[in-house]
Design an enzyme around this catalytic site. Structure first.
Site, PDB file in Angstrom:
ATOM      1  N   ARG A  98      46.114  30.479  42.657  1.00 34.35           N
ATOM      2  CA  ARG A  98      45.759  31.738  42.386  1.00 34.35           C
ATOM      3  C   ARG A  98      45.995  32.593  40.885  1.00 34.35           C
ATOM      4  NH1 ARG A  98      48.903  32.111  47.295  1.00 34.35           N
ATOM      5  NH2 ARG A  98      47.594  32.617  48.990  1.00 34.35           N
ATOM      6  N   VAL A 129      46.141  44.243  45.275  1.00 32.00           N
ATOM      7  CA  VAL A 129      45.903  43.045  46.296  1.00 32.00           C
ATOM      8  C   VAL A 129      45.198  41.909  45.375  1.00 32.00           C
ATOM      9  CG1 VAL A 129      44.258  42.559  48.362  1.00 32.00           C
ATOM     10  CG2 VAL A 129      45.376  44.746  48.298  1.00 32.00           C
ATOM     11  N   GLY A 130      44.344  42.276  44.460  1.00 33.25           N
ATOM     12  CA  GLY A 130      43.797  41.342  43.624  1.00 33.25           C
ATOM     13  C   GLY A 130      44.637  40.289  43.074  1.00 33.25           C
ATOM     14  N   ASP A 159      51.888  37.232  53.901  1.00 36.69           N
ATOM     15  CA  ASP A 159      52.663  36.091  53.955  1.00 36.69           C
ATOM     16  C   ASP A 159      53.702  36.511  55.197  1.00 36.69           C
ATOM     17  OD1 ASP A 159      51.583  34.868  51.527  1.00 36.69           O
ATOM     18  OD2 ASP A 159      52.449  36.712  50.492  1.00 36.69           O
ATOM     19  N   ARG A 162      51.750  36.065  58.364  1.00 32.09           N
ATOM     20  CA  ARG A 162      51.606  34.829  58.614  1.00 32.09           C
ATOM     21  C   ARG A 162      52.707  34.253  58.965  1.00 32.09           C
ATOM     22  NH1 ARG A 162      48.119  33.800  52.972  1.00 32.09           N
ATOM     23  NH2 ARG A 162      45.905  34.196  54.027  1.00 32.09           N
ATOM     24  N   HIS A 187      53.541  35.687  45.323  1.00 28.06           N
ATOM     25  CA  HIS A 187      52.246  35.482  46.475  1.00 28.06           C
ATOM     26  C   HIS A 187      51.468  34.272  46.176  1.00 28.06           C
ATOM     27  CE1 HIS A 187      49.241  35.825  49.354  1.00 28.06           C
ATOM     28  NE2 HIS A 187      48.181  36.224  48.526  1.00 28.06           N
TER      29      HIS A 187
END
Ligand code: NAD
Ligand code: LMR
Length: 316
Positions: A98, A129-130, A159, A162, A187
């Site tokens: 990322r 969010v990006g 996360d 998840r 993240h």
């Protein structure tokens, strides 16, 4: 019915927005008694596609949708907005980390941070969010000097979700059975899903050797299997985050918020923490005793956040 609230979604023609907008329009963020004025921001090349999305929103005849604006103008998108979901940014593809997106995406958040500073409601909540979400949120917050940096968060609820889902799959219980779960750090693959304080009874070798890497690399796994990056689950997590920020929580949630220096995390870095939301604000859970294992894992992820901050120093 209360007064309509303005909500801005950037990247409105993209994959995440195609799920997120319907959840917002259904009242899943502010509540079923609050109408919404939706502002959809796109780059000029994608405005027409976003207009198509707006047409479909209209065709859904959703009772809470008061108005829809599609625009490439930052002032029009952010003026008086109460909640901004900053989704618009390039996603990574197979083989990328990322952080490789920093160069492509970082500049988006200087401009949007400034526009939010100048035009948004003074109590605006901003959720980035990006990707890379934590450092993009840092850029946006630093470009909005008239607002408090606590108004800028990054999405790490995915996360968190998840982690809950892996625990549920492993134990056969429901995701709602687990308490005091949190994901520390960035993240990214260095994140630390932490179940030390939770009621989950699982084998520690499985937790350390399988579950942690599974959760930390889940984004890449989705890209590999699905062929494009997570979209509906990301939208769902973004709704969860904003909903809980506004309405409050009993149990812990993971939110990436500006550090106040707790647990050795440099002040200002936007970092995933165990948090609770009270009176419309996230509070970092205080007073936790950390083991050496936890300290090492947190420090590794915070070191990466420091490196990312260094790489974007010219945008801060
Ligand atoms: P996408 O490519 O489908 O859509 C992105 C949209 O953003 C495009 O329509 C594009 O035109 C638009 N856009 C680009 N620059 C913009 C700008 N300056 N202003 C407004 N719009 C702009 O991507 P997606 O799948 O929707 O993902 C969006 C971002 O979210 C990616 O960076 C992705 O990596 C990230 N993401 C984050 C999480 C998380 O948990 N934090 C989860 C999933 C995806
Ligand atoms: C995710 O976690 O699914 C997103 O951040 C997309 C990605 O690039 O992994």
């Amino acid at each position: 019915m209360t007064q309509p609230v303005k909500i801005t979604v950037t990247g409105a023609a993209g994959n995440i927005a195609y799920s997120l907008l319907w959840r917002i329009a259904a009242g899943d963020v502010y509540g079923k008694d609050t109408p919404v004025d939706l502002a959809l921001l796109e780059i000029p090349a994608a405005v027409e596609k976003a207009q198509g999305v707006a047409m479909e929103l209209n065709d859904s005849a959703l009772p809470l949708v008061n108005s829809i604006t599609v625009t490439d103008d930052l002032k029009e998108a952010f003026e008086n907005t109460s909640a901004a979901f900053l989704v618009g940014a390039r996603p990574r593809s197979k083989g990328m980390e990322r952080a490789d997106l920093l160069e492509a995406n970082g500049a988006i958040f200087t401009k949007q941070g400034k526009a939010i500073n100048d035009y948004a409601a003074r109590d605006v909540r901003v959720l980035v969010v990006g990707n890379p979400a934590n450092t993009n949120a840092l850029i946006a917050a630093n470009n909005a000097p008239d607002l408090d940096n606590s108004q800028f968060n990054a999405l790490m609820r995915l996360d968190h979700n998840r982690t809950l889902s892996q625990l549920a799959l492993k134990t056969g219980k429901s995701t709602t059975d687990f308490t005091k779960v949190a994901v520390w750090g960035n993240h990214s693959a260095s994140q630390f899903p932490d179940i030390t304080y939770s009621n989950a009874e699982v084998d520690q070798d499985w937790y350390r050797e399988e579950m942690i890497p599974k959760v930390a690399k889940r984004g890449a796994e989705i890209i590999e299997v699905r062929g494009s990056s997570s979209a509906a689950s990301a939208a769902s997590a973004a709704v969860d985050h904003m909903h809980d920020w506004i309405h409050g929580t009993e149990d812990w949630r993971t939110a990436a918020v500006p550090s106040d220096g707790s647990y050795g995390v440099d002040e200002g870095l936007i970092c995933g923490f165990p948090t609770v939301s009270r009176n419309g604000q996230w509070e970092i859970v205080q007073g936790l005793e950390l083991t050496d294992f936890q300290k090492e894992r947190i420090e590794a992820s915070v070191a990466e956040l420091r490196e990312e901050r260094k790489a974007v120093a010219d945008l801060l």
